[in-house]
Scaffold this motif. Sequence first.
Motif, PDB file in Angstrom:
ATOM      1  N   ARG A  73       0.855  -1.194   0.000  1.00 15.93           N
ATOM      2  CA  ARG A  73       0.000   0.000   0.000  1.00 15.93           C
ATOM      3  C   ARG A  73       0.889   1.242   0.000  1.00 15.93           C
ATOM      4  NH1 ARG A  73      -0.024   2.163   5.183  1.00 15.93           N
ATOM      5  NH2 ARG A  73       0.538   0.713   6.856  1.00 15.93           N
ATOM      6  N   PRO A  74       0.347   2.388  -0.405  1.00 13.36           N
ATOM      7  CA  PRO A  74       1.100   3.639  -0.289  1.00 13.36           C
ATOM      8  C   PRO A  74       1.128   4.101   1.167  1.00 13.36           C
ATOM      9  CG  PRO A  74      -1.067   4.052  -1.216  1.00 13.36           C
ATOM     10  CD  PRO A  74      -0.943   2.560  -1.087  1.00 13.36           C
ATOM     11  N   LEU A  75       2.133   4.899   1.503  1.00 10.64           N
ATOM     12  CA  LEU A  75       2.248   5.502   2.834  1.00 10.64           C
ATOM     13  C   LEU A  75       1.964   6.997   2.719  1.00 10.64           C
ATOM     14  CD1 LEU A  75       5.525   3.755   4.050  1.00 10.64           C
ATOM     15  CD2 LEU A  75       3.191   3.212   4.762  1.00 10.64           C
ATOM     16  N   GLY A  76       1.476   7.587   3.774  1.00  8.47           N
ATOM     17  CA  GLY A  76       1.168   9.009   3.757  1.00  8.47           C
ATOM     18  C   GLY A  76       2.407   9.862   3.920  1.00  8.47           C
ATOM     19  N   ALA A  77       2.217  11.178   3.850  1.00  8.39           N
ATOM     20  CA  ALA A  77       3.329  12.125   3.975  1.00  8.39           C
ATOM     21  C   ALA A  77       3.997  12.044   5.338  1.00  8.39           C
ATOM     22  CB  ALA A  77       2.822  13.550   3.727  1.00  8.39           C
ATOM     23  N   GLN A  78       3.282  11.522   6.360  1.00  5.74           N
ATOM     24  CA  GLN A  78       3.858  11.432   7.693  1.00  5.74           C
ATOM     25  C   GLN A  78       5.048  10.490   7.737  1.00  5.74           C
ATOM     26  OE1 GLN A  78       0.911  10.192   6.884  1.00  5.74           O
ATOM     27  NE2 GLN A  78       0.748   8.095   7.624  1.00  5.74           N
ATOM     28  N   ALA A  79       5.185   9.608   6.758  1.00  2.37           N
ATOM     29  CA  ALA A  79       6.327   8.691   6.736  1.00  2.37           C
ATOM     30  C   ALA A  79       7.632   9.469   6.680  1.00  2.37           C
ATOM     31  CB  ALA A  79       6.221   7.740   5.544  1.00  2.37           C
ATOM     32  N   ARG A  80       7.648  10.570   5.924  1.00  2.00           N
ATOM     33  CA  ARG A  80       8.846  11.414   5.861  1.00  2.00           C
ATOM     34  C   ARG A  80       9.022  12.199   7.152  1.00  2.00           C
ATOM     35  NH1 ARG A  80       7.427  12.069   0.302  1.00  2.00           N
ATOM     36  NH2 ARG A  80       6.087  13.786   0.816  1.00  2.00           N
ATOM     37  N   GLN A  81       7.921  12.749   7.650  1.00  3.15           N
ATOM     38  CA  GLN A  81       8.006  13.594   8.830  1.00  3.15           C
ATOM     39  C   GLN A  81       8.433  12.826  10.076  1.00  3.15           C
ATOM     40  OE1 GLN A  81       7.756  16.871   8.574  1.00  3.15           O
ATOM     41  NE2 GLN A  81       7.379  16.605   6.395  1.00  3.15           N
ATOM     42  N   ASN A  82       8.165  11.522  10.118  1.00  6.57           N
ATOM     43  CA  ASN A  82       8.462  10.732  11.304  1.00  6.57           C
ATOM     44  C   ASN A  82       9.930  10.332  11.427  1.00  6.57           C
ATOM     45  OD1 ASN A  82       5.823  10.872  12.115  1.00  6.57           O
ATOM     46  ND2 ASN A  82       5.244   8.890  11.282  1.00  6.57           N
ATOM     47  N   LEU A  83      10.731  10.612  10.406  1.00  8.52           N
ATOM     48  CA  LEU A  83      12.159  10.323  10.505  1.00  8.52           C
ATOM     49  C   LEU A  83      12.786  11.306  11.486  1.00  8.52           C
ATOM     50  CD1 LEU A  83      13.049   9.801   6.728  1.00  8.52           C
ATOM     51  CD2 LEU A  83      12.995   8.039   8.489  1.00  8.52           C
ATOM     52  N   ARG A  84      13.272  10.817  12.607  1.00  3.62           N
ATOM     53  CA  ARG A  84      13.785  11.692  13.664  1.00  3.62           C
ATOM     54  C   ARG A  84      14.974  11.011  14.331  1.00  3.62           C
ATOM     55  NH1 ARG A  84      11.658  15.814  16.673  1.00  3.62           N
ATOM     56  NH2 ARG A  84       9.691  15.590  15.573  1.00  3.62           N
ATOM     57  N   VAL A  85      16.052  11.769  14.590  1.00  2.00           N
ATOM     58  CA  VAL A  85      17.220  11.204  15.256  1.00  2.00           C
ATOM     59  C   VAL A  85      17.740  12.156  16.336  1.00  2.00           C
ATOM     60  CG1 VAL A  85      18.059   9.802  13.326  1.00  2.00           C
ATOM     61  CG2 VAL A  85      18.758  12.181  13.499  1.00  2.00           C
ATOM     62  N   PRO A  86      18.316  11.595  17.412  1.00  2.29           N
ATOM     63  CA  PRO A  86      19.014  12.444  18.385  1.00  2.29           C
ATOM     64  C   PRO A  86      20.256  13.053  17.743  1.00  2.29           C
ATOM     65  CG  PRO A  86      18.590  10.235  19.263  1.00  2.29           C
ATOM     66  CD  PRO A  86      18.326  10.185  17.796  1.00  2.29           C
ATOM     67  N   VAL A  87      20.563  14.290  18.093  1.00  7.60           N
ATOM     68  CA  VAL A  87      21.770  14.959  17.605  1.00  7.60           C
ATOM     69  C   VAL A  87      22.406  15.703  18.769  1.00  7.60           C
ATOM     70  CG1 VAL A  87      21.016  15.202  15.203  1.00  7.60           C
ATOM     71  CG2 VAL A  87      20.436  16.985  16.861  1.00  7.60           C
ATOM     72  N   GLY A  88      23.685  16.005  18.649  1.00  4.41           N
ATOM     73  CA  GLY A  88      24.367  16.732  19.707  1.00  4.41           C
ATOM     74  C   GLY A  88      25.212  17.867  19.181  1.00  4.41           C
ATOM     75  N   PHE A  89      24.888  18.347  17.968  1.00  9.81           N
ATOM     76  CA  PHE A  89      25.744  19.365  17.366  1.00  9.81           C
ATOM     77  C   PHE A  89      25.586  20.710  18.057  1.00  9.81           C
ATOM     78  CE2 PHE A  89      22.011  19.193  14.411  1.00  9.81           C
ATOM     79  CZ  PHE A  89      21.467  20.422  14.703  1.00  9.81           C
ATOM     80  N   ARG A  90      26.634  21.519  17.959  1.00 13.41           N
ATOM     81  CA  ARG A  90      26.617  22.904  18.453  1.00 13.41           C
ATOM     82  C   ARG A  90      26.359  23.820  17.268  1.00 13.41           C
ATOM     83  NH1 ARG A  90      26.998  23.019  24.201  1.00 13.41           N
ATOM     84  NH2 ARG A  90      28.087  21.109  24.795  1.00 13.41           N
ATOM     85  N   SER A  91      25.528  24.821  17.474  1.00 14.42           N
ATOM     86  CA  SER A  91      25.194  25.718  16.378  1.00 14.42           C
ATOM     87  C   SER A  91      24.724  27.057  16.948  1.00 14.42           C
ATOM     88  CB  SER A  91      24.126  25.088  15.486  1.00 14.42           C
ATOM     89  OG  SER A  91      23.937  25.870  14.326  1.00 14.42           O
ATOM     90  N   TYR A  92      24.030  27.841  16.112  1.00 17.81           N
ATOM     91  CA  TYR A  92      23.564  29.172  16.518  1.00 17.81           C
ATOM     92  C   TYR A  92      22.146  29.408  16.015  1.00 17.81           C
ATOM     93  CZ  TYR A  92      28.424  30.171  17.638  1.00 17.81           C
ATOM     94  OH  TYR A  92      29.683  30.124  18.181  1.00 17.81           O
ATOM     95  N   ILE A  93      21.428  30.247  16.763  1.00 17.39           N
ATOM     96  CA  ILE A  93      20.137  30.747  16.301  1.00 17.39           C
ATOM     97  C   ILE A  93      20.208  32.263  16.192  1.00 17.39           C
ATOM     98  CG2 ILE A  93      18.774  28.837  17.222  1.00 17.39           C
ATOM     99  CD1 ILE A  93      18.034  30.660  19.607  1.00 17.39           C
ATOM    100  N   TYR A  94      19.330  32.807  15.340  1.00 18.83           N
ATOM    101  CA  TYR A  94      19.238  34.247  15.104  1.00 18.83           C
ATOM    102  C   TYR A  94      17.769  34.645  15.150  1.00 18.83           C
ATOM    103  CZ  TYR A  94      23.940  33.445  13.278  1.00 18.83           C
ATOM    104  OH  TYR A  94      25.257  33.065  13.146  1.00 18.83           O
ATOM    105  N   PRO A  95      17.462  35.832  15.652  1.00 14.61           N
ATOM    106  CA  PRO A  95      16.048  36.243  15.758  1.00 14.61           C
ATOM    107  C   PRO A  95      15.452  36.599  14.399  1.00 14.61           C
ATOM    108  CG  PRO A  95      17.485  38.047  16.392  1.00 14.61           C
ATOM    109  CD  PRO A  95      18.381  36.864  16.155  1.00 14.61           C
ATOM    110  N   VAL A  96      14.181  36.262  14.228  1.00  8.90           N
ATOM    111  CA  VAL A  96      13.411  36.699  13.066  1.00  8.90           C
ATOM    112  C   VAL A  96      12.259  37.576  13.546  1.00  8.90           C
ATOM    113  CG1 VAL A  96      11.960  35.985  11.125  1.00  8.90           C
ATOM    114  CG2 VAL A  96      14.036  34.687  11.675  1.00  8.90           C
ATOM    115  N   SER A  97      11.443  37.048  14.470  1.00  7.34           N
ATOM    116  CA  SER A  97      10.306  37.827  14.970  1.00  7.34           C
ATOM    117  C   SER A  97      10.482  38.251  16.426  1.00  7.34           C
ATOM    118  CB  SER A  97       9.012  37.002  14.844  1.00  7.34           C
ATOM    119  OG  SER A  97       9.046  35.887  15.721  1.00  7.34           O
ATOM    120  N   GLY A  98      11.507  37.748  17.098  1.00  9.35           N
ATOM    121  CA  GLY A  98      11.710  38.074  18.506  1.00  9.35           C
ATOM    122  C   GLY A  98      12.274  39.470  18.708  1.00  9.35           C
ATOM    123  N   LYS A  99      12.290  39.932  19.977  1.00 12.26           N
ATOM    124  CA  LYS A  99      12.770  41.272  20.299  1.00 12.26           C
ATOM    125  C   LYS A  99      14.256  41.302  20.632  1.00 12.26           C
ATOM    126  CE  LYS A  99       8.269  42.855  21.946  1.00 12.26           C
ATOM    127  NZ  LYS A  99       7.494  43.422  23.074  1.00 12.26           N
TER     128      LYS A  99
END
Length: 199
Positions: free
Chosen positions: A80-106
Amino acid sequence: MKQEQTRYLLLDSKGTPLSRAVLLSPAEAHSWQVRLLDDKMEQVLEHEVVQLVSMAEDAPSLLGRITGHREDWLAVEKLRPLGAQARQNLRVPVGFRSYIYPVSGKWIGRCAVKGNDLSCGGISFFCTATLIVGEWIEIVIPIAIPLVLTCEVLRAKEEADGQHFYAGKFIDICNDEETLVREAVFNIQIRRRSGRKGA
């Protein structure tokens, strides 16, 4: 899209990654020819039912039963075909370091973050900044080709050590960006699974 370019992620029935693959038959056919790309035939043949999660937004994800194999080729019967949630459900733990930047925040500037988990549809992370639910940020995803993606904060929780935990979904992500995130999620899963087998 040319059929020979239709790339898939091959997972077992519970969503555990097995191999990358190319589907060489039309998705609407009753049986498919599938070529494995990762020399994982032995692991794949431990399973009868497999999921074929498409790497492309315009190709369907599928559930099938393995009926035969030869070298790096599989014969798979369509279930049978699978729904779009099949892609969305791919999830893994990660531990990378990175940065965020504001878009709508003050707030202004940037804030260091530590990744918690990554999926095709969003990310969770820890940081010291105080964000509010509904706020939009940009976050750098340090994969093979670093991506700067816009994310809406969906959940927030203060941790005991003064850090904040946030979970959010990606906003306005284009097909190419989603494909890169999907591949990164899958490749992390494959590496971790291979490491556990070799331990």
